[in-house]
Design a protein around this motif. Structure first.
Motif, PDB file in Angstrom:
ATOM      1  N   ALA A   3       0.835  -1.203   0.000  1.00  8.43           N
ATOM      2  CA  ALA A   3       0.000   0.000   0.000  1.00  8.43           C
ATOM      3  C   ALA A   3       0.873   1.256   0.000  1.00  8.43           C
ATOM      4  N   GLN A   4       1.996   1.212   0.706  1.00  7.82           N
ATOM      5  CA  GLN A   4       2.906   2.356   0.744  1.00  7.82           C
ATOM      6  C   GLN A   4       3.563   2.576  -0.623  1.00  7.82           C
ATOM      7  N   PHE A   5       3.967   1.495  -1.265  1.00 10.84           N
ATOM      8  CA  PHE A   5       4.565   1.612  -2.597  1.00 10.84           C
ATOM      9  C   PHE A   5       3.543   2.176  -3.590  1.00 10.84           C
ATOM     10  N   ARG A   6       2.300   1.715  -3.474  1.00 14.02           N
ATOM     11  CA  ARG A   6       1.264   2.197  -4.381  1.00 14.02           C
ATOM     12  C   ARG A   6       1.011   3.687  -4.169  1.00 14.02           C
ATOM     13  N   ALA A   7       0.928   4.105  -2.907  1.00 11.81           N
ATOM     14  CA  ALA A   7       0.713   5.519  -2.606  1.00 11.81           C
ATOM     15  C   ALA A   7       1.883   6.364  -3.116  1.00 11.81           C
ATOM     16  N   ALA A  52       1.609   9.346  -5.905  1.00 13.40           N
ATOM     17  CA  ALA A  52       2.115  10.691  -5.611  1.00 13.40           C
ATOM     18  C   ALA A  52       3.112  11.139  -6.680  1.00 13.40           C
ATOM     19  N   ALA A  53       3.932  10.195  -7.157  1.00 19.10           N
ATOM     20  CA  ALA A  53       4.916  10.535  -8.186  1.00 19.10           C
ATOM     21  C   ALA A  53       4.220  10.957  -9.476  1.00 19.10           C
ATOM     22  N   ASP A  73      -5.439  12.499 -12.193  1.00 22.56           N
ATOM     23  CA  ASP A  73      -6.104  11.201 -12.111  1.00 22.56           C
ATOM     24  C   ASP A  73      -5.092  10.088 -12.413  1.00 22.56           C
ATOM     25  N   PRO A  74      -4.186   9.796 -11.474  1.00 17.88           N
ATOM     26  CA  PRO A  74      -3.166   8.765 -11.709  1.00 17.88           C
ATOM     27  C   PRO A  74      -3.742   7.394 -12.042  1.00 17.88           C
ATOM     28  N   GLU A  75      -4.901   7.051 -11.474  1.00 14.28           N
ATOM     29  CA  GLU A  75      -5.478   5.734 -11.753  1.00 14.28           C
ATOM     30  C   GLU A  75      -5.795   5.579 -13.232  1.00 14.28           C
ATOM     31  N   ASP A  76      -6.214   6.665 -13.874  1.00 21.85           N
ATOM     32  CA  ASP A  76      -6.470   6.635 -15.311  1.00 21.85           C
ATOM     33  C   ASP A  76      -5.178   6.324 -16.065  1.00 21.85           C
ATOM     34  N   ARG A 121      14.044   1.516  -5.191  1.00 20.31           N
ATOM     35  CA  ARG A 121      13.345   2.565  -4.435  1.00 20.31           C
ATOM     36  C   ARG A 121      13.305   3.869  -5.221  1.00 20.31           C
ATOM     37  N   SER A 122      13.020   3.778  -6.519  1.00 20.02           N
ATOM     38  CA  SER A 122      12.965   4.958  -7.376  1.00 20.02           C
ATOM     39  C   SER A 122      11.698   4.938  -8.215  1.00 20.02           C
ATOM     40  N   THR A 123      11.016   6.096  -8.282  1.00 19.29           N
ATOM     41  CA  THR A 123       9.798   6.219  -9.098  1.00 19.29           C
ATOM     42  C   THR A 123      10.080   6.845 -10.458  1.00 19.29           C
ATOM     43  N   LYS A 124      11.348   7.017 -10.794  1.00 20.31           N
ATOM     44  CA  LYS A 124      11.702   7.697 -12.040  1.00 20.31           C
ATOM     45  C   LYS A 124      11.227   6.937 -13.273  1.00 20.31           C
ATOM     46  N   GLY A 125      11.086   5.627 -13.143  1.00 21.08           N
ATOM     47  CA  GLY A 125      10.680   4.828 -14.299  1.00 21.08           C
ATOM     48  C   GLY A 125       9.278   5.113 -14.783  1.00 21.08           C
ATOM     49  N   TYR A 126       8.439   5.707 -13.953  1.00 20.76           N
ATOM     50  CA  TYR A 126       7.068   5.998 -14.369  1.00 20.76           C
ATOM     51  C   TYR A 126       6.983   7.231 -15.272  1.00 20.76           C
TER      52      TYR A 126
END
Length: 318
Positions: A202-206, A210-211, A219-222, A246-251
């Protein structure tokens, strides 16, 4: 142990002509059938037939870690190793063949059979130390959640951590076998480990949400639904980078692709957007054209990629 049955050859009745046993010496002959050997000759005819098989002595026919392959119910794997089979690693950990393939330990050869990758087990064990960055790792916003994750990392072996991430990337959940092994290593019940894993996921998803919001999405879910459909492999790579490094840069590059292709999956939001600066939008034969003062008419996708417009929110651009 095989049971031996002995049968005495009977003499032919006098005058018998049909199916008679010939008089004199009977030439010996041997017949082989699966599990049966019959020896016929002058005197007794002996047939041996095993009355049971110990299947635990069967082998998979494979070498290395694959030689330990067995089915999910514990029976030896026969007829070729399958993705669902379980194998035992040198350190005693049990994983599915599918997970071992995901971790680079085994692979399919040209004949569609699983073979061990040379050095794959060692490489998978070293992967977290090699890939995990120290300086730019993104911690959770909640300090307690971050502390709980660090506790898990200390109590669960690196190979199981990699396996858990691979499970989540592939199926969205940690495989029960991986979960049970992790619980055993941490000295807690599987239900407790499941609760910890759920909280961490859940923390990773949040953090991922946020990223994406930081990239400009309302609307990130979209976005995630679109990525799962249109760029599933890239999304899996980004998720793996998120879990292991531990990086969100790939998104971010996936999000830019999502925005750049919006004229295909949501052209109406572009046509209704408030661009400002005198920019107007119209649609022509499926393509959204922007009229940018000083630049002329430019396709929406080109304008996004070249930076002529900045995407600040879903449905609101300037």
């Amino acid at each position: 142990m095989a049971t031996v049955h002995t049968f005495q050859a009977m003499s032919a009745p006098e005058g018998s002509t049909s199916n008679a046993v010939p008089e004199g010496v009977i030439p010996p002959s041997i017949r082989h059938q699966p599990g049966v050997v019959s020896v016929n000759g002058e005197g007794p005819a002996v047939t041996t037939r095993p009355n049971g098989l110990n299947t635990s002595e069967w082998q998979s026919g494979s070498a290395g870690i694959l030689s330990s392959a067995r089915t999910t119910v514990g029976a030896p794997s026969t007829g070729g190793v399958k993705a669902s089979d379980i194998i035992t690693l040198p350190n005693g950990m049990e994983v599915s063949v599918a997970m071992a393939e995901q971790l680079g330990m085994v692979q399919m050869d040209g004949n569609g059979r699983y073979v061990e990758v040379q050095g794959g087990v060692d490489a998978a064990s070293r992967q977290p130390e090699q890939e995990a960055p120290v300086d730019d790792a993104e911690g959770f916003a909640d300090p307690k959640a971050e502390a709980d994750l660090m506790e898990l990392a200390q109590n669960v072996s690196p190979s199981l951590q990699v396996g858990a991430v691979a499970d989540v990337v592939r199926t969205g959940a940690v495989d029960p076998l991986t979960l049970n092994r992790a619980a055993a290593e941490a000295g807690i019940e599987p239900a407790q480990m499941q609760a910890k894993v759920d909280a961490t996921m859940a923390q990773f998803r949040a953090q991922a949400v946020a990223a994406v919001q930081g990239f400009g999405s309302a609307d990130p879910e979209d976005f995630f639904e679109w990525a799962q459909t249109h760029t599933p492999d890239l999304l899996k790579e980004a998720m793996q980078q998120h879990g292991l490094q531990r990086s969100t840069k790939g998104y971010e590059p996936i999000y830019r692709t999502f925005i750049g292709s919006m004229e295909l999956h949501d052209p109406q939001s572009i046509l209704e957007a408030e661009f400002g600066g005198g920019i107007t939008a119209r649609q022509e034969r499926g393509t959204v054209i922007l009229n940018i003062p000083g630049k002329g008419e430019i396709p929406y996708g080109v304008a996004v990629k070249s930076g002529l417009i900045k995407v600040t929110d879903m449905g609101r651009r300037r």
